[in-house]
Scaffold this active site. Structure first.
Site, PDB file in Angstrom:
ATOM      1  N   SER A 120      -2.799   2.847 -18.686  1.00 47.49           N
ATOM      2  CA  SER A 120      -4.153   2.845 -18.130  1.00 47.49           C
ATOM      3  C   SER A 120      -4.962   4.083 -18.488  1.00 47.49           C
ATOM      4  O   SER A 120      -6.172   4.121 -18.252  1.00 47.49           O
ATOM      5  CB  SER A 120      -4.090   2.689 -16.608  1.00 47.49           C
ATOM      6  OG  SER A 120      -3.448   3.803 -16.024  1.00 47.49           O
TER       7      SER A 120
ATOM      8  N   GLY B   7       0.826  -1.199   0.000  1.00 49.09           N
ATOM      9  CA  GLY B   7       0.000   0.000   0.000  1.00 49.09           C
ATOM     10  C   GLY B   7       0.859   1.245   0.000  1.00 49.09           C
ATOM     11  O   GLY B   7       2.081   1.185   0.199  1.00 49.09           O
ATOM     12  N   PRO B   8       0.266   2.396  -0.230  1.00 43.98           N
ATOM     13  CA  PRO B   8       1.022   3.651  -0.245  1.00 43.98           C
ATOM     14  C   PRO B   8       1.570   3.994   1.136  1.00 43.98           C
ATOM     15  O   PRO B   8       1.155   3.413   2.139  1.00 43.98           O
ATOM     16  CB  PRO B   8      -0.020   4.682  -0.709  1.00 43.98           C
ATOM     17  CG  PRO B   8      -1.339   4.063  -0.396  1.00 43.98           C
ATOM     18  CD  PRO B   8      -1.154   2.587  -0.523  1.00 43.98           C
ATOM     19  N   PRO B   9       2.504   4.940   1.202  1.00 44.87           N
ATOM     20  CA  PRO B   9       3.082   5.311   2.506  1.00 44.87           C
ATOM     21  C   PRO B   9       2.033   5.896   3.444  1.00 44.87           C
ATOM     22  O   PRO B   9       1.092   6.574   3.022  1.00 44.87           O
ATOM     23  CB  PRO B   9       4.135   6.370   2.127  1.00 44.87           C
ATOM     24  CG  PRO B   9       4.413   6.149   0.679  1.00 44.87           C
ATOM     25  CD  PRO B   9       3.145   5.647   0.078  1.00 44.87           C
ATOM     26  N   GLY B  10       2.194   5.595   4.733  1.00 40.55           N
ATOM     27  CA  GLY B  10       1.361   6.222   5.748  1.00 40.55           C
ATOM     28  C   GLY B  10       0.019   5.584   5.999  1.00 40.55           C
ATOM     29  O   GLY B  10      -0.801   6.165   6.707  1.00 40.55           O
ATOM     30  N   VAL B  11      -0.226   4.375   5.454  1.00 37.88           N
ATOM     31  CA  VAL B  11      -1.540   3.746   5.674  1.00 37.88           C
ATOM     32  C   VAL B  11      -1.500   2.752   6.828  1.00 37.88           C
ATOM     33  O   VAL B  11      -2.517   2.116   7.128  1.00 37.88           O
ATOM     34  CB  VAL B  11      -2.029   3.043   4.393  1.00 37.88           C
ATOM     35  CG1 VAL B  11      -2.274   4.047   3.296  1.00 37.88           C
ATOM     36  CG2 VAL B  11      -1.046   1.982   3.926  1.00 37.88           C
ATOM     37  N   GLY B  12      -0.351   2.552   7.480  1.00 39.55           N
ATOM     38  CA  GLY B  12      -0.306   1.728   8.684  1.00 39.55           C
ATOM     39  C   GLY B  12       0.269   0.341   8.491  1.00 39.55           C
ATOM     40  O   GLY B  12      -0.019  -0.555   9.285  1.00 39.55           O
ATOM     41  N   LYS B  13       1.106   0.140   7.483  1.00 35.29           N
ATOM     42  CA  LYS B  13       1.670  -1.201   7.246  1.00 35.29           C
ATOM     43  C   LYS B  13       2.603  -1.607   8.384  1.00 35.29           C
ATOM     44  O   LYS B  13       2.493  -2.710   8.935  1.00 35.29           O
ATOM     45  CB  LYS B  13       2.432  -1.222   5.914  1.00 35.29           C
ATOM     46  CG  LYS B  13       1.568  -0.884   4.702  1.00 35.29           C
ATOM     47  CD  LYS B  13       2.326  -1.016   3.414  1.00 35.29           C
ATOM     48  CE  LYS B  13       3.471  -0.031   3.299  1.00 35.29           C
ATOM     49  NZ  LYS B  13       3.036   1.378   3.265  1.00 35.29           N
ATOM     50  N   THR B  14       3.530  -0.733   8.752  1.00 39.31           N
ATOM     51  CA  THR B  14       4.493  -1.069   9.804  1.00 39.31           C
ATOM     52  C   THR B  14       3.802  -1.214  11.160  1.00 39.31           C
ATOM     53  O   THR B  14       4.090  -2.141  11.917  1.00 39.31           O
ATOM     54  CB  THR B  14       5.575   0.020   9.880  1.00 39.31           C
ATOM     55  OG1 THR B  14       6.204   0.139   8.598  1.00 39.31           O
ATOM     56  CG2 THR B  14       6.613  -0.337  10.927  1.00 39.31           C
TER      57      THR B  14
ATOM     58  N   LYS C 284      -7.113   3.984  -7.324  1.00 39.15           N
ATOM     59  CA  LYS C 284      -7.750   4.869  -8.309  1.00 39.15           C
ATOM     60  C   LYS C 284      -9.192   5.182  -7.926  1.00 39.15           C
ATOM     61  O   LYS C 284      -9.675   6.309  -8.121  1.00 39.15           O
ATOM     62  CB  LYS C 284      -7.693   4.213  -9.687  1.00 39.15           C
ATOM     63  CG  LYS C 284      -6.285   4.097 -10.250  1.00 39.15           C
ATOM     64  CD  LYS C 284      -6.285   3.390 -11.601  1.00 39.15           C
ATOM     65  CE  LYS C 284      -4.870   3.292 -12.162  1.00 39.15           C
ATOM     66  NZ  LYS C 284      -4.826   2.573 -13.460  1.00 39.15           N
TER      67      LYS C 284
END
Length: 795
Positions: free
Chosen positions: A687, A366-373, A730
């Site tokens: 796309s 996912g993009p940065p800052g979405v809570g993966k870590t 998107k």
């Protein structure tokens, strides 16, 4: 009982023995004829029997007890065959017991036992021995003698004089009885020899017993030899070590250096290593002892041993997996992400039931800052495991994963082993962060080294170049994170299960800011007691005007910036300012950095809303097409890369083939100009094909495009719509821009099913296969407002 006698011939003289004799029961002793042995008499009835015999002719009958613990034996507790003995000597001790020296006279059979108040009396009959002669008896005799010689040699409890006294006996029966007396057998075995009247059978049994005893004695001797050798070896090593210590002392080495090897040996005994690791550690300690203390190689060996002993070879933390508590913890730490949480709980439920890390490794994309870590940390906390994060961004050396070989000074293990050493357990949660940011150069490919680490079938025997010994990684829970799958090698991606984390919508960011970000930043910046706080509309202004991201990292930085300014006011004036309002945000942060991209314009000719995927999430592309005087060559601007340029040329060719009603010289007099703002940002990918084809067709047919329709898909020359990637991101971008309708390829229907319920509720999604369907949906003249509001596919 009538007093009768029987006669025994012995050594050329006849002995008259009464048939009624005092009885002396024996514990754990069997007396044979011709056997001279001391006996200790302590029971009152036994003492009375000895004294009665001394008053008469000194003859007694001795019989072994079947069970030695019986204190007052009866007839059933005694064997049927005993021995008549003669008391040769008697000694009275101060504790009122008797020590007697007796000699066996003859075998007797017990007929009757009578209780005489103070003692037991027995009536006996002599046992007639069945003699035997011939070559077989002679052969048995020689075999018994040979084995008895070896028996005496191996048995240290028998003196050599016994051998001389026994082998000089000419009478075979007497010899066999004497040997029977010296065999260290159990009472039932000896009683069997005493009760056997046949000389031939008795000799065969003795021969068998001697063979068994010899085998036991040989085993004992071998064990004694091994023990003695080990003792001698230890004494020799001790002596040599003392000499070595004295020599080292003369050479000026300190006592601390001498104790270094002993310290490592003690640590080896305390550490629960595998057999392979223990063997290598012993070898390295032996090398260290022989090395000069200041040599560089000694430093390498010390570092290696320290690493080896500090690893958690068999130490593991105890798992506590309660799926309800895991869900509560994930909900408390992260807002939304329901599908991600559900998949994590499924993964942990399988592990709880099987206690094995089954299947693929989880990869959070996912993009940065979405809570993966932070998701990885929450998983570790809910399981009660240690959490280890390894950042792989920019790693280009394979040795970062597998370690350096000990060829060079300064070598060290790889990040996997080093992190396990710091964790202190063999089952932590490993978060391999930014796995898509690894590179490769002449030093190797670290992603190839990760193949073994992340393969559940192989990582139970992971080999680090520094350790050179297998380490079990099968109990480690690996979680990887990435912003994009494009940079991950297919072989590595195949070992992972992809879980996508799309960007947050505005209402989700608003809830996250209110519940998590604002309270955390107020605590960190010392303004937790600030009663004013942030108004809800102020947070909405921060989201719209000061951040443009899929996650909430930049939003948190802006909130922290305002909190610092509030702290400054408190420090200078002594009191907190009022609440932050929508108008007050600009006073703290200045002019808004971004203008909200919304499809709030009127329908225009040649302007279409396309969608793009970036590392920061989804973005909208306002594609503009116009016709200017010029030649047939297409003009493309907006910093488009090769793939997107080719997609634009394909879209133009499709539109030219479709619009055949134009004058034949139209394209020779006009130049088609395609522009995709913003020009400073590079753009690539196929796309936007259907968006550019729609814009060009709108221009050529002079038909405006609906303002609330966003689209994404690749186009072919025949007008087919092909699938694309990044649909969740998107779709979020389309909602942020205010679109009401989303046009996607039919083949992306499976990705549509994965969209969150909120997204599907706020967007009317249209699944198309051809450009005709796209144009019917997007061009105003093709479909009126009523028909457009009805979706060909709605949720």
């Amino acid at each position: 009982m009538a007093n009768t006698e029987f006669v025994i011939e012995r050594d050329g003289e006849e002995l008259a023995i009464a048939k009624d004799l005092p009885l002396l029961p024996l514990r754990d002793v069997v007396v044979f004829p011709y056997m001279v042995t001391p006996l200790l008499v302590g029971r009152s009835s036994s003492i009375a029997a000895v004294e009665a015999a001394m008053e008469q002719d000194k003859f007694l009958c001795v019989i072994a007890q079947r069970q030695a613990e019986i204190e007052e034996p009866q007839a059933a507790d005694l064997y049927d065959i005993g021995t008549v003995i003669k008391v040769l000597q008697i000694i009275r001790t101060p504790d009122e017991t008797l020590k007697i020296l007796v000699e066996g006279v003859a075998r007797v059979r017990i007929d009757e036992i009578t209780d005489r108040d103070e003692m037991l009396e027995v009536r006996v009959e002599p046992v007639t021995e069945i003699g035997a002669t011939g070559q077989e008896i002679e052969a048995l005799s020689r075999s018994i003698k040979d084995r008895f010689k070896e028996y005496v040699r191996l048995n240290k409890r028998l003196p050599d004089e016994v051998l001389l006294s026994v082998l000089n006996l000419e009478e075979i029966g007497r010899m066999t009885d004497s040997i029977s007396a010296y065999i260290l057998g159990k009472v039932p075995q000896k009683q069997e020899l005493l009760a056997e009247p046949s000389l031939h059978k008795r000799m065969g049994r003795i021969n068998q017993l001697l063979a068994n005893e010899l085998e036991i004695l040989e085993i004992e001797q071998r064990i004694d030899t091994e023990v003695q050798s080990q003792v001698q070896k230890n004494q020799r090593e001790f002596y040599l070590n003392e000499q070595l210590r004295a020599i080292r002392k003369e050479l000026g080495y300190s006592a601390d250096e001498d104790g270094e090897a002993e310290e490592y040996t003690a640590r080896l005994a305390e550490t629960n290593l595998t057999a392979e690791a223990r063997e290598i550690a012993e070898r390295e300690i032996s090398r260290l002892v022989r090395m000069p203390i200041m040599s560089p190689e000694a430093t390498v060996v010390r570092n290696y041993l320290d690493t080896l002993f500090s690893l958690p070879w068999k130490k593991r933390s105890r798992d506590r997996i309660d799926t309800r508590k895991v869900k509560e913890r994930l909900d408390a730490d992260h807002y939304g992400l329901q599908k991600v949480k559900e998949r994590i709980i499924e993964f942990l439920s399988v592990y709880k039931l099987t206690r094995k890390m089954q299947g693929s490794i989880l990869c959070l994309v996912g993009p940065p800052g979405v809570g993966k870590t932070s998701l990885g940390r929450s998983i570790a906390d809910s399981m009660g495991r240690r959490f280890i994060r390894i950042s792989l961004g920019g790693v280009r050396d394979e040795a970062e994963i597998r370690g350096h070989r000990r060829t060079y000074i300064g070598s060290k293990p790889g990040r996997i082993i080093e992190s396990l050493r710091r964790a202190g357990t063999k089952n932590p949660v490993f978060l391999l962060d930014e796995v898509d940011k690894m590179g490769a150069d002449f030093r190797g490919d670290p992603s190839a080294a990760l193949l073994e680490v992340l393969d559940p079938e192989q990582n139970s025997h992971f080999s680090d170049h520094y350790l050179e010994v297998d380490f079990d990684l099968s109990q480690v829970m690996f979680i990887t994170t990435a912003n994009s799958l494009h940079a991950i090698p297919p072989a590595l991606e195949d070992r992972m299960e992809i879980i996508r984390l799309p960007g947050y919508l505005e209402h989700e960011k608003l809830v996250i800011a209110e519940r998590f970000l604002v309270p955390r930043q107020m605590r960190r910046n010392g303004v937790a007691k600030w009663s004013g706080g942030f108004r809800r509309k102020a947070l909405q202004v921060l989201i719209d005007g000061y951040t443009r991201e899929a996650g909430v990292r930049k939003l948190e930085r802006e909130i922290a910036s305002i909190c610092r300014k509030v702290a400054k006011v408190k420090a200078e004036t002594g009191h907190f300012p009022g609440a932050v309002t929508a108008r007050g945000v600009q006073r703290y942060l200045g002019v808004p950095r971004y203008q909200r991209l919304e499809v709030d314009r009127e329908p225009e000719v040649g302007v279409v809303i396309g969608l793009a995927w970036t590392d920061a999430g989804g973005e909208i592309l306002e594609i503009e097409v116009s016709a200017v005087p010029g030649g047939e060559k297409i003009l493309i601007t907006g910093n488009l890369q090769d793939v997107m340029k080719e997609s634009a040329e394909t879209a133009l060719s499709y539109a030219r083939g479709r619009c055949r009603d134009l004058p034949t010289d139209w394209f020779s007099k006009h130049q088609v100009h395609i522009h995709v703002p913003e020009g400073a940002i590079p753009k690539d990918g196929p796309s936007a094909g259907i968006a550019m084809a729609t814009a060009i067709t709108s221009l050529l047919e002079r038909q405006p495009v609906r303002k609330d329709v966003a689209m994404t898909g690749e186009v072919t020359l025949r007008g087919k719509v092909l699938p694309i990637g990044g649909l969740p991101e998107k779709a979020v971008a389309a909602i942020r821009a205010g679109a009401k309708h989303l046009v996607i390829p039919k083949e992306n229907e499976k990705n549509y099913r994965e969209l969150s319920p909120v997204v599907r509720k706020r967007l009317t999604v249209h699944l198309v296969e051809t450009m005709d369907e796209v144009l019917d949906l997007a061009l105003v003249a093709r479909r009126d407002q009523t028909m457009l509001s009805r979706a060909s596919h709605t949720d």
